[in-house]
Scaffold this motif. Structure first.
Motif, PDB file in Angstrom:
ATOM      1  N   GLU A 119      45.500  33.738 -21.004  1.00 40.67           N
ATOM      2  CA  GLU A 119      45.121  32.532 -20.268  1.00 40.67           C
ATOM      3  C   GLU A 119      44.266  31.565 -21.068  1.00 40.67           C
ATOM      4  OE1 GLU A 119      43.430  34.605 -16.906  1.00 40.67           O
ATOM      5  OE2 GLU A 119      45.197  34.166 -15.694  1.00 40.67           O
ATOM      6  N   ASN A 120      43.595  32.065 -22.108  1.00 35.54           N
ATOM      7  CA  ASN A 120      42.695  31.172 -22.857  1.00 35.54           C
ATOM      8  C   ASN A 120      42.765  31.475 -24.355  1.00 35.54           C
ATOM      9  OD1 ASN A 120      40.769  29.233 -23.389  1.00 35.54           O
ATOM     10  ND2 ASN A 120      39.025  30.609 -22.997  1.00 35.54           N
ATOM     11  N   PRO A 121      43.585  30.708 -25.094  1.00 32.06           N
ATOM     12  CA  PRO A 121      44.449  29.608 -24.632  1.00 32.06           C
ATOM     13  C   PRO A 121      45.705  30.152 -23.970  1.00 32.06           C
ATOM     14  CG  PRO A 121      44.770  29.961 -26.962  1.00 32.06           C
ATOM     15  CD  PRO A 121      43.680  30.910 -26.551  1.00 32.06           C
ATOM     16  N   LEU A 122      46.390  29.338 -23.185  1.00 26.66           N
ATOM     17  CA  LEU A 122      47.573  29.763 -22.450  1.00 26.66           C
ATOM     18  C   LEU A 122      48.707  30.066 -23.428  1.00 26.66           C
ATOM     19  CD1 LEU A 122      48.622  30.146 -19.562  1.00 26.66           C
ATOM     20  CD2 LEU A 122      49.535  27.819 -19.675  1.00 26.66           C
ATOM     21  N   ALA A 123      49.202  31.311 -23.397  1.00 27.20           N
ATOM     22  CA  ALA A 123      50.257  31.708 -24.317  1.00 27.20           C
ATOM     23  C   ALA A 123      51.003  32.919 -23.768  1.00 27.20           C
ATOM     24  CB  ALA A 123      49.682  32.045 -25.691  1.00 27.20           C
ATOM     25  N   ALA A 124      52.321  32.939 -23.958  1.00 26.85           N
ATOM     26  CA  ALA A 124      53.138  34.111 -23.619  1.00 26.85           C
ATOM     27  C   ALA A 124      53.024  35.095 -24.781  1.00 26.85           C
ATOM     28  CB  ALA A 124      54.581  33.702 -23.392  1.00 26.85           C
ATOM     29  N   THR A 125      52.405  36.235 -24.548  1.00 31.04           N
ATOM     30  CA  THR A 125      52.065  37.128 -25.666  1.00 31.04           C
ATOM     31  C   THR A 125      52.736  38.494 -25.617  1.00 31.04           C
ATOM     32  OG1 THR A 125      50.104  37.897 -24.481  1.00 31.04           O
ATOM     33  CG2 THR A 125      49.825  36.006 -25.948  1.00 31.04           C
ATOM     34  N   GLY A 126      53.407  38.827 -24.535  1.00 29.27           N
ATOM     35  CA  GLY A 126      54.044  40.138 -24.452  1.00 29.27           C
ATOM     36  C   GLY A 126      55.170  40.143 -23.441  1.00 29.27           C
ATOM     37  N   ILE A 127      56.147  41.039 -23.646  1.00 29.05           N
ATOM     38  CA  ILE A 127      57.238  41.153 -22.691  1.00 29.05           C
ATOM     39  C   ILE A 127      57.756  42.595 -22.654  1.00 29.05           C
ATOM     40  CG2 ILE A 127      59.071  40.558 -24.350  1.00 29.05           C
ATOM     41  CD1 ILE A 127      60.402  38.981 -21.992  1.00 29.05           C
TER      42      ILE A 127
ATOM     43  N   GLY B 231      45.522  46.453 -25.398  1.00 26.19           N
ATOM     44  CA  GLY B 231      45.959  47.085 -24.159  1.00 26.19           C
ATOM     45  C   GLY B 231      47.088  46.388 -23.439  1.00 26.19           C
ATOM     46  N   ALA B 232      47.705  45.365 -24.054  1.00 24.44           N
ATOM     47  CA  ALA B 232      48.752  44.611 -23.360  1.00 24.44           C
ATOM     48  C   ALA B 232      49.966  45.480 -23.058  1.00 24.44           C
ATOM     49  CB  ALA B 232      49.160  43.403 -24.199  1.00 24.44           C
ATOM     50  N   ALA B 233      50.454  46.242 -24.051  1.00 28.17           N
ATOM     51  CA  ALA B 233      51.638  47.084 -23.840  1.00 28.17           C
ATOM     52  C   ALA B 233      51.375  48.118 -22.752  1.00 28.17           C
ATOM     53  CB  ALA B 233      52.027  47.769 -25.153  1.00 28.17           C
TER      54      ALA B 233
END
Length: 278
Positions: free
Chosen positions: A38-46, A71-73
């Motif tokens: 969210e800060n900065p706004l970005a698509a970082t994982g899928i 810890g995103a994954a």
């Protein structure tokens, strides 16, 4: 950070996180989970997954390199587990990965997944054009045909034997079904009963030879099964289509070692997280 269920219309915003080829065979019911900074706004994982019989299979998991080890994954997998446990008829979650993904091995183990070699310790990779016709020494023990030509009653009978762990040396984590494999897969029948199988499945834009099994003592059954399946896939798939081969058993590995021009050898791991047994 925000986790969100995505639709195919959202994928453009995440396109830097997966190869274009993955969209070619994307099932209509693919589950898509996005990780957004969210800060900065970005698509970082899928995370991409689909339901295969009673199992949620992870097809793709990727986090932008800049945002890894935060810890995103793990959060995306937890989100998938939480939602899958609520779904009727889903027994668990699984993923297949290779030894170069050491971080995946550690993560799945830390999340209490059962992680094991998939059908053995070594995998092979080649192509349809390089997959040979194997010499058959001796007599095969029955009639060989493709899975699509076997009566449904016999497919169901054999599937029940596998699921009931009633075949020697067979133990499974999730329900077995022939529909998971391409119809060009081959079986050998004796008196109308399946005595051996050579099963292939599609994976992305390639194939995986995932299971070869021979109840009979006839050594000629293995190469004969492989040859029948090979002729059918050479007629259907482009020459450069990759074939991944899970380590199957000593006899089949020896055949492959001797006759297949192997491009690569990898350790293939299977991670499972069962949460329901009916």
């Amino acid at each position: 950070m925000a986790l969100s269920l995505l639709t195919p219309l959202d994928l453009d915003k995440f396109s830097h996180l997966f190869p274009d080829t993955i969209l070619q065979d994307l099932p209509a019911d693919e589950i898509l989970i996005g990780y957004i900074e969210e800060n900065p706004l970005a698509a970082t994982g899928i995370l991409m997954a689909h339901i295969e019989e009673n199992n949620m299979m992870i097809d793709w998991l990727y986090v932008d390199e800049e945002y890894r080890r935060k810890g995103a994954a793990r959060e995306m997998i937890d989100f998938l587990i939480e939602n899958s446990e609520k779904a009727e008829g889903i027994y668990g979650i699984s993923a297949i990965f290779t030894q170069e993904h050491d971080n995946m091995f550690k993560m799945f183990k830390a999340m209490n997944f059962f992680v094991s070699f998939r059908e053995g310790t070594v995998g092979f990779e080649t192509t349809v054009e390089d997959f040979p016709i194997f010499p058959v020494i001796g007599e095969k023990s029955g009639e060989i045909m493709s899975v699509k030509d076997v009566p449904s009653e016999e497919l169901n009978r054999f599937s029940k034997l596998v699921n009931d762990s009633a075949l020697p040396g067979i133990a499974i984590s999730f329900p077995f079904t022939f529909s998971s494999y391409i119809p060009e897969s081959s079986v050998i029948l004796e008196n109308g009963k399946i005595k051996g199988v050579c099963l292939m499945e599609e994976s992305g834009d390639g194939l995986i030879l995932s299971w070869a099994y021979n109840i009979s003592k006839q050594a000629a059954n293995f190469p004969a099964l492989l040859n029948y399946c090979t002729k059918l896939i050479k007629d259907k798939y482009p020459a450069k289509t990759s074939i991944g081969i899970a380590s199957l058993n000593t006899k089949v590995n020896e055949i492959i070692d001797t006759y297949v021009p192997v491009k690569d050898r990898v350790e293939i791991y299977f991670a499972t997280y069962p949460f329901r047994i009916d």
